[in-house]
Design an enzyme around this catalytic site. Structure first.
Site, PDB file in Angstrom:
ATOM      1  N   HIS A 237       0.805  -1.218   0.000  1.00  0.00           N
ATOM      2  CA  HIS A 237       0.000   0.000   0.000  1.00  0.00           C
ATOM      3  C   HIS A 237       0.839   1.269   0.000  1.00  0.00           C
ATOM      4  CE1 HIS A 237      -4.476   0.488   0.429  1.00  0.00           C
ATOM      5  NE2 HIS A 237      -4.352  -0.747   0.026  1.00  0.00           N
TER       6      HIS A 237
ATOM      7  N   ASP B  58      -7.728   3.858   9.005  1.00  0.00           N
ATOM      8  CA  ASP B  58      -9.079   3.829   8.448  1.00  0.00           C
ATOM      9  C   ASP B  58      -9.339   2.527   7.695  1.00  0.00           C
ATOM     10  OD1 ASP B  58      -9.805   6.319   9.387  1.00  0.00           O
ATOM     11  OD2 ASP B  58      -9.160   7.375   7.595  1.00  0.00           O
TER      12      ASP B  58
ATOM     13  N   GLU C 158     -12.641  12.863  12.542  1.00  0.00           N
ATOM     14  CA  GLU C 158     -11.992  13.188  11.282  1.00  0.00           C
ATOM     15  C   GLU C 158     -12.817  14.253  10.577  1.00  0.00           C
ATOM     16  OE1 GLU C 158     -11.279   9.930   8.655  1.00  0.00           O
ATOM     17  OE2 GLU C 158     -10.078   8.801  10.097  1.00  0.00           O
TER      18      GLU C 158
END
Length: 400
Positions: free
Chosen positions: A75, A139, A255
């Site tokens: 990632h 997340d 957030e």
């Protein structure tokens, strides 16, 4: 196949776990960013951490060391999980064997020893079986423990609990010389702090000891829409000022995100916002060009289910969101933490997951946050008609 290996690699005892098969090479030549291609000479599929150490020692002792990159889910955004003309270590291969750490919860339930190759979603599911969980997450949970700890591990819990790298008790690390070292804040501390957030440049994490706490049962999940950026950031700053780890009246997650006029409606339409509000939200975005939403969550258990609404109401009292545009859901704790998965599957079904993902994380002091709105969101994104991609705001406390 080992025909194209260098002589040094061919003579290693792990040569049978190295592959130069074209399909294997291709599988590790890209990352999530999908903007850079880097072709390695080989892929290592380790069955034990010792296999990784053997490879690193070979490079260290070689007159011309070769590049080694540890790859979990790949990632990275700009090739950090790749190794041009080197060797990529597929960390997830250790899941196929029982020689690694896996996920082991201590008998007192205070921590879990977790292999660097393990996914956070599996950590969540395993710890929840005993009513426990870590407190700091990312997340997206389909990432490896070693991967996020090599970066930072930032999410909506960071304002209160700090990033994931601040929630580690101990690690086993393979250094750049191929040595196994256990490190912690009091043992080999220089290595400990270098590896955490070190982007894999100071060692490969093979085990991390993650503190656990009793897991909540459910989550009150709220989103509030703002047209005023100053009110949006002011309310974020106010809410994160209530941040004690044991403070029952603090939020558990916070957030912010941006909804931009020229973006596709599919960028914000999700199962969260009620369908009957789609046209109203679309009109707001068209009118103001940019809408900001504040996203918060409050955990609760059976003992606090009768008081959580009152606590949340008190926390949100006096905030400057637009009247009539507060939305709330009540969901299972695991569903909340794994909320991005449904969006991933939606994008995969549309062929939009394996596309270029340019990504930038920047830390902005409070004194300059207004510039991001004026100069970047309005001055660049709107002016240049940039239509795709999320813009997230994670308010943080420096001391965390």
């Amino acid at each position: 196949m080992a025909a194209s290996f260098s002589p040094e690699l061919q003579t290693l005892e792990i040569s049978g776990k190295l592959s130069a098969d074209p399909s294997d090479i291709e599988s590790v030549s890209n990352d999530f960013g999908n903007m850079i291609k880097a072709i390695p000479k080989a892929v290592l599929y380790p069955s034990t951490p010792q296999d990784i150490a053997t490879l690193i020692k070979s490079s260290f002792n070689n007159s011309v060391p070769f590049t080694i990159a540890a790859k979990g889910q790949g990632h990275s955004a700009r090739g950090q999980a790749m190794a041009s003309n080197g060797v990529v270590v597929d960390m997830t291969a250790m899941n196929n064997h029982r020689n690694g750490t896996g996920i082991q919860i201590s008998t007192d339930g205070l921590y879990a020893d977790v292999g660097g190759e393990q996914l956070w979603i599996d950590v969540l599911n395993t710890t929840l079986e005993l009513g426990l969980a870590p407190v700091s997450w990312t997340d997206y949970l389909y990432l490896t423990v070693g991967g996020t700890l090599s970066n930072a591990g930032i999410s909506g819990q960071t304002f209160r609990h700090g990033p994931q790298i601040n929630n580690v008790k101990e690690m086993d690390v393979i250094t750049g010389k191929g040595d196994f070292l256990t490190c912690s804040p009091t043992k080999n501390s220089e290595l400990f702090y270098a590896v955490l957030g070190g982007l894999g440049q100071f060692g490969i994490i093979t085990r991390a000891r993650i503190p656990l706490e009793p897991a909540p049962k459910r989550v009150k999940w709220v989103r509030m829409l703002y047209s005023d950026f100053h009110a949006f950031t002011r309310d974020q700053e106010h809410l994160i000022s209530i941040n004690g780890r044991k403070d029952k009246n603090a939020l558990d997650y916070l957030e912010g995100q941006v909804l931009i006029d020229q973006g596709s409606p599919g960028n914000w339409r999700s199962s969260f916002f009620p369908i009957e509000y789609y046209s109203k939200i679309t009109s707001l975005i068209s009118k103001h060009r940019i809408i900001y939403y504040l996203e918060v969550a409050k955990h609760y258990e059976d003992q606090t289910k009768d008081t959580v609404d009152k606590v949340l109401q008190q926390l949100l009292k006096g905030l400057g969101y637009m009247p009539g545009f507060m939305f709330e859901k009540d969901v299972d704790y695991a569903v909340f933490l794994n909320r991005v998965r449904s969006e991933e599957m939606k994008l995969r079904s549309q062929g939009l997951w394996d596309v270029p993902h340019p990504w930038l994380d920047i830390f902005i002091p409070k004194s300059r946050i207004a510039d991001i709105n004026d100069r970047v969101l309005k001055g660049i994104v709107l002016e240049r008609n940039i239509t795709e991609g999320p813009v997230l705001f994670y308010p943080m406390n420096r001391e965390k």
